[in-house]
Every structure is written in C-alpha cells, then in structure tokens.
Design an enzyme around this catalytic site. Structure first.
Site, PDB file in Angstrom:
ATOM      1  N   ARG A   1       3.857 -11.993   6.645  1.00  0.00           N
ATOM      2  CA  ARG A   1       3.518 -11.824   8.165  1.00  0.00           C
ATOM      3  C   ARG A   1       3.926 -13.007   9.018  1.00  0.00           C
ATOM      4  NH1 ARG A   1      -2.960 -10.968   6.706  1.00  0.00           N
ATOM      5  NH2 ARG A   1      -2.771  -9.050   5.599  1.00  0.00           N
TER       6      ARG A   1
ATOM      7  N   LYS B   1     -15.188  -0.648   4.979  1.00  0.00           N
ATOM      8  CA  LYS B   1     -15.008  -1.616   3.921  1.00  0.00           C
ATOM      9  C   LYS B   1     -16.073  -2.434   3.690  1.00  0.00           C
ATOM     10  CE  LYS B   1     -12.397  -4.613   7.039  1.00  0.00           C
ATOM     11  NZ  LYS B   1     -11.254  -5.760   7.278  1.00  0.00           N
TER      12      LYS B   1
ATOM     13  N   HIS C   1      -8.441   0.947  -1.529  1.00  0.00           N
ATOM     14  CA  HIS C   1      -7.761  -0.415  -1.307  1.00  0.00           C
ATOM     15  C   HIS C   1      -8.661  -1.646  -1.914  1.00  0.00           C
ATOM     16  CE1 HIS C   1      -4.336   1.076   1.535  1.00  0.00           C
ATOM     17  NE2 HIS C   1      -5.595   1.878   1.920  1.00  0.00           N
TER      18      HIS C   1
ATOM     19  N   HIS D   1      -5.014  -0.222  -5.870  1.00  0.00           N
ATOM     20  CA  HIS D   1      -5.315   0.988  -5.305  1.00  0.00           C
ATOM     21  C   HIS D   1      -5.851   1.677  -6.323  1.00  0.00           C
ATOM     22  CE1 HIS D   1      -2.525  -0.881  -2.594  1.00  0.00           C
ATOM     23  NE2 HIS D   1      -3.558  -0.701  -1.506  1.00  0.00           N
TER      24      HIS D   1
ATOM     25  N   ASP E   1      -3.317  -7.171  -5.283  1.00  0.00           N
ATOM     26  CA  ASP E   1      -3.713  -5.972  -4.602  1.00  0.00           C
ATOM     27  C   ASP E   1      -3.716  -4.656  -5.723  1.00  0.00           C
ATOM     28  OD1 ASP E   1      -3.558  -4.532  -2.287  1.00  0.00           O
ATOM     29  OD2 ASP E   1      -1.375  -4.573  -1.945  1.00  0.00           O
TER      30      ASP E   1
ATOM     31  N   GLN F   1      -1.027 -11.129  -2.823  1.00  0.00           N
ATOM     32  CA  GLN F   1      -2.466 -10.725  -2.889  1.00  0.00           C
ATOM     33  C   GLN F   1      -2.440  -9.978  -4.307  1.00  0.00           C
ATOM     34  OE1 GLN F   1      -4.065  -9.106   1.086  1.00  0.00           O
ATOM     35  NE2 GLN F   1      -2.761  -7.784   0.165  1.00  0.00           N
TER      36      GLN F   1
ATOM     37  N   CYS G   1       0.825  -1.197  -0.085  1.00  0.00           N
ATOM     38  CA  CYS G   1       0.038   0.068   0.031  1.00  0.00           C
ATOM     39  C   CYS G   1       0.682   1.193   0.162  1.00  0.00           C
ATOM     40  CB  CYS G   1      -0.965  -0.006   1.228  1.00  0.00           C
ATOM     41  SG  CYS G   1      -1.796  -1.577   1.477  1.00  0.00           S
TER      42      CYS G   1
END
Length: 359
Positions: free
Chosen positions: A126, A187, A233, A148, A146, A144, A97
């Site tokens: 993680r 979200k 996101h 944006h 991912d 991911q 991000c």
C-alpha cells in the site's frame, strides 16, 4: 518513543531495521526472521487443523481484474501499479482476495464441496503516506495471514463461530458499529493496544456478498441450479509485521520461550569444554530446540550478552558437567537447576514447545 517501543527492541535485539531507501519496508535480520517464521508456522498449523488448504497466488496481475473486483475504484490511489510495455496494459500489486476467487472458479463446484477454505500468507503493498508510517505497525509492504471461506448462508454462523471460539472463551466482547462494514460487508474486528495505549486492528472476519457477484463465483446447489456462494474474509493475526510489533511491546522484548528466536544459549566455561558443549547443541537441535553456542573466552560477558539479547534460557557447560554428563540450566529469573543429560534435554524440549494454547 519509549523504551519498550518495538522499534527500540527491534534494534536492541537485532531483529530488523528500516532505512530511507525502502521507506515503509522491513529488512529482517536472522534473529527477526526466525521469530517471523516461528509465528508463521504456528498460524499455518492452526489453519490446517481448522480445515484450510494453503495456496499461493501471483503478486502482480492486470489492473482489469482489480477494476472488475472494485478494488481499483475503492483503493486505486493506494495501489502500486506499472505499465506492461510489451502487452500494452497496466499491472497492479495485489491483495489476495480476488486471486482466491480465481482458484475457486477454475471448475464447477457442487454444494457438497462447501465450505471451501483457502489460506495464504499474502504479501500486500500500500502506498501509505510517509507521515503515517510507524515501524512494523504501519508499513508499505506487509504480509497477512489471509484466508477465505466460500460457503452458503447456512454455513455462516458455524464458520464465524469457529473463528471466534477462542476469543469467546476468553470472555472478549464486541460492539456493533453501524456503517463500519467497510468495503465488503459486516465484520468483526479484534484490536490490540500498544505500549502507548493506542488501539490497532489485527484480526478480522468479514462477510462478503459483493465479490462473488463481481467475479462470477458460483456453485451448483441441491436443485441443480447455479448459485452465488457467500465469501468470508478472515485473518487471525492480520498483518504479521504489526502483530510482531504488538508482541514485542507486550512482552517488553522478553518473548515466551516458544517464540524466542534463540531459546537457549549454550555457554562454555573454557575452551576445554567446547566439545561437550557441541554435544549438548547437537542433542538440542535433534530435540527441536533453537540454540546458539557461545564459546568466547570471556565468561561474564556470555551471561550479560545472553540477557541483553533476552534469550530466556542459558546452559553452562563446564568441566563438572562434562565429567558427570549433566546440563546446568539458568532461567531468566536467575533460578538454576542441574539435571542429567537426558533429563536436561527433555526439560528444555518441553520449555521450548509449550505455548499458552497447549498449557
């Protein structure tokens, strides 16, 4: 662990494995990586059509960026970090991000450019507790899909609506959960249920008014004033690994033809038919069909092995097929059809490409 648990099918189908030396990490085997890449390419094409530009960002960055973004304060205990001895500073593995904000910030943006949409297959790490790890569903390293969006408040409804359009068409509903906006803001989450009726978060879309402020993202509005963009996101599938686990359990290993690592096994009747089988293989390869050749002398084992590997289509290449220039196709349900060479290749090409979205 039941028979359709993805860890069972992953081993049975030779897709992936995990081991103690890489706890929470995935060793993708050739068949599993083929499945992964097919899914990745599908998402990539959908994102491109939705107006996203794919980017790539660094994996390891100075901890100071994560402190500025707020990630270190919120997630620092679960982030992998190390010291840069030469430069005397701490480094951390990303989520992507803040990196996308860095690209947005590289030049002055006009309101006329918005929305700006970036996508990335972003690798994340993680430090999950060992007791929480579960195959592909919860790992310490994952990717991911991912993405944006940097936009104005006026764009929010259209951007969220575009993301949710297919889900709404399917009649899915969502509930408002007060206080569950997590790190950034409000979200939507989309959960899938596994073989043990447990719910797992996969897709998500979330509004963020915080990160643009923390990382000084801005654009020039129609009044020639500096303004903060809204950051959205979103991930369509979420963790690629988790989504593959859900697919394997939902289909009990029998993936749809378009997703199957190997879509067709071309099996010979005898050594005399190998040359013809190779012609079939070449035609299928040129048609974009993923196929493998089984030219072993054991006839029955070829059919049994193709079924055990859950390959959806079997082509039998025998002397009659070679003489008549035909292709004999056996489907998963046992139905068989014999077609001319061209029609057979066309039939297999159509079966290999047809997704539910295109049906």
């Amino acid at each position: 662990m039941n028979d359709i648990d993805h860890r069972v099918s992953g081993n049975k189908l030779d897709l992936f494995h995990q081991q103690e030396e890489g706890a929470g990490m995935v060793f993708w085997h050739p068949r599993g990586w083929e499945l992964y890449r097919v899914l990745e390419d599908y998402v990539r094409a959908r994102m491109r059509r939705a107006g996203f530009r794919e980017i790539r960002t660094p994996q390891l960055l100075a901890r100071s960026l994560w402190e500025k973004s707020g990630h270190w304060e919120k997630f620092g205990a679960a982030m992998y970090s190390l010291a840069d001895a030469e430069e005397g500073r701490a480094l951390c593995l990303k989520p992507s991000c803040p990196c996308h904000v860095q690209i947005f910030n590289q030049r002055v943006r006009s309101y006329r450019e918005l929305p700006v949409r970036y996508s990335e297959f972003g690798a994340c790490h993680r430090d999950e507790p060992s007791g929480s790890l579960e195959g592909l569903k919860r790992t310490r390293a994952f990717v991911q899909d991912d993405a944006h969006v940097f936009c104005t408040e006026a764009h929010i409804e259209a951007e969220v609506g575009r993301f949710c359009s297919l889900l709404r068409a399917a009649g899915l509903q969502f509930d408002v959960l007060e206080g569950e906006g997590a790190f950034y803001g409000p979200k939507l989450e989309f959960h899938l249920t596994d073989s043990r009726a447990r719910s797992w978060q996969c897709g998500t879309i979330q509004l963020d008014f915080v990160l643009p402020e923390r990382l000084d993202a801005e654009f020039v509005n129609e009044r020639n004033e500096r303004e903060r963009p809204v950051m959205i996101h979103h991930a369509v599938l979420g963790s690629m690994e988790r989504f593959i686990a859900m697919l394997l359990e939902h289909h009990e290993g029998w993936l749809p033809v378009w997703l199957a690592p190997e879509q067709v096994v071309v099996a010979t009747i005898s050594d005399a038919n190998i040359a013809y089988a190779q012609q079939v293989m070449q035609a299928l390869d040129e048609a974009g069909v993923r196929s493998v050749l089984d030219s072993r002398p054991e006839r029955l084992e070829k059919i049994v092995d193709a079924r055990e590997k859950q390959v959806p289509l079997l082509v039998v290449a025998g002397s009659r097929d070679e003489r008549d220039r035909t292709i004999s196709i056996r489907m998963r349900d046992g139905q068989q059809v014999t077609l001319s060479f061209a029609d057979g290749v066309g039939h297999l090409r159509l079966a290999a490409r047809q997704t539910r979205a295109h049906a």
